[in-house]
Design an enzyme around this catalytic site. Structure first.
Site, PDB file in Angstrom:
ATOM      1  N   ASP A  83       1.143  -3.031  12.326  1.00 35.90           N
ATOM      2  CA  ASP A  83       1.936  -3.699  11.053  1.00 35.90           C
ATOM      3  C   ASP A  83       1.296  -4.449  11.132  1.00 35.90           C
ATOM      4  O   ASP A  83       2.611  -4.751  11.916  1.00 35.90           O
ATOM      5  CB  ASP A  83       2.650  -2.129  10.698  1.00 35.90           C
ATOM      6  CG  ASP A  83       2.589  -2.446   9.397  1.00 35.90           C
ATOM      7  OD1 ASP A  83       3.439  -3.924   9.307  1.00 35.90           O
ATOM      8  OD2 ASP A  83       2.517  -2.105   8.321  1.00 35.90           O
ATOM      9  N   THR A 112      -1.286   7.388  -1.260  1.00 34.10           N
ATOM     10  CA  THR A 112      -2.035   7.378  -1.256  1.00 34.10           C
ATOM     11  C   THR A 112      -3.164   6.336  -1.029  1.00 34.10           C
ATOM     12  O   THR A 112      -4.524   7.050  -1.170  1.00 34.10           O
ATOM     13  CB  THR A 112      -2.255   7.416  -3.399  1.00 34.10           C
ATOM     14  OG1 THR A 112      -1.390   5.592  -2.943  1.00 34.10           O
ATOM     15  CG2 THR A 112      -1.251   7.900  -3.942  1.00 34.10           C
ATOM     16  N   ARG A 119       0.930  -0.948   0.128  1.00 39.49           N
ATOM     17  CA  ARG A 119      -0.204   0.134   0.539  1.00 39.49           C
ATOM     18  C   ARG A 119       0.791   1.504   0.176  1.00 39.49           C
ATOM     19  O   ARG A 119       1.853   2.173   0.724  1.00 39.49           O
ATOM     20  CB  ARG A 119      -1.033   0.185   1.263  1.00 39.49           C
ATOM     21  CG  ARG A 119      -1.751   1.077   1.181  1.00 39.49           C
ATOM     22  CD  ARG A 119      -2.843   0.831   2.535  1.00 39.49           C
ATOM     23  NE  ARG A 119      -2.444   1.321   3.455  1.00 39.49           N
ATOM     24  CZ  ARG A 119      -2.853   0.898   4.751  1.00 39.49           C
ATOM     25  NH1 ARG A 119      -3.955   0.522   4.631  1.00 39.49           N
ATOM     26  NH2 ARG A 119      -2.050   1.018   6.089  1.00 39.49           N
ATOM     27  N   ASP A 122       5.092  -5.994  10.497  1.00 37.60           N
ATOM     28  CA  ASP A 122       6.461  -5.502  10.720  1.00 37.60           C
ATOM     29  C   ASP A 122       6.887  -6.153  12.322  1.00 37.60           C
ATOM     30  O   ASP A 122       7.473  -6.721  12.442  1.00 37.60           O
ATOM     31  CB  ASP A 122       5.762  -3.516  11.461  1.00 37.60           C
ATOM     32  CG  ASP A 122       6.578  -2.823  10.177  1.00 37.60           C
ATOM     33  OD1 ASP A 122       7.752  -3.275   9.209  1.00 37.60           O
ATOM     34  OD2 ASP A 122       5.636  -1.746   9.961  1.00 37.60           O
TER      35      ASP A 122
END
Length: 207
Positions: free
Chosen positions: A198, A106, A102, A201
């Site tokens: 995340d 944006t 991603r 991560d």
């Protein structure tokens, strides 16, 4: 269609994944365990057919998997933890990989890798991604699967946001979502709230 698997074991393990005190090793183990438990529900409608087998006591008719073969497709990188766990349940399944990330500005998906089984059209596909946030990457991944000929697709996610679910239901109403929980919303950076951070991560210890 969305199926939320609310089993107490899954909810307990998901709560541990949310905790900032949970380290990389335990986080990975929890993600794998939840993935296997989700797979039980996602694969509940697999076809069975009787086959003749001989037990130590007698010969009889017993149910065995039949119908279409399976494919597990991971959205890289975080989806790998799910497919690696689920393949232990269905070792004959073929495994594919779709690279999507991603764009942080944006929030749109960017594709960088596509490697799918050649016979994907003949298989039931289980697409894995721990987090269904904006839905952009998952929708783009489903587009890629359909372009390759896949006709039977389920999306398996550990955690989902209403915004991501809405995108999949809009773009791919034929795809069932199987998830452990639906959280409140996305924040301005596209992260699920309250979420677990995340997933990539935390799985790989990169932050």
């Amino acid at each position: 269609m969305v199926t939320v698997v609310s089993h107490p074991l899954i909810q307990h393990k998901l709560s541990l994944m949310r905790d900032t005190g949970t380290g990389v090793k335990e986080f990975r183990e929890l993600a794998a365990e939840i993935s296997m438990l989700l797979a039980y529900e996602a694969m509940r409608d697999l076809e069975l057919a009787p086959q003749t087998l001989t037990t130590p006591l007698q010969t009889g008719q017993f149910p065995m998997l039949s119908g279409k073969k399976l494919a597990l497709v991971a959205i890289l990188r975080a989806g790998l933890i799910m497919t690696d766990a689920i393949v232990a349940l269905v070792p004959a399944a073929k495994v594919g990989h779709l690279g999507m990330y991603r764009d942080p500005q944006t929030l749109k998906p960017v594709a960088y890798y596509n490697k799918l089984p050649a016979d994907i059209a003949e298989r039931r596909v289980f697409l894995t991604d721990p987090m269904l946030a904006t839905g952009g990457s998952a929708s783009a991944a489903i587009d890629s699967l359909k372009e390759a000929g896949a006709q039977s697709i389920k999306l398996m996610c550990i955690l989902s946001a209403p915004e991501g679910i809405a995108v999949i239901e809009r773009d791919h109403p034929d795809v069932e979502i199987v998830t452990a929980a639906i959280d409140s919303h996305l924040n301005d950076h596209g992260y699920i709230v309250p979420g677990l951070g995340d997933a990539g991560d935390r799985i790989y210890g990169t932050k």
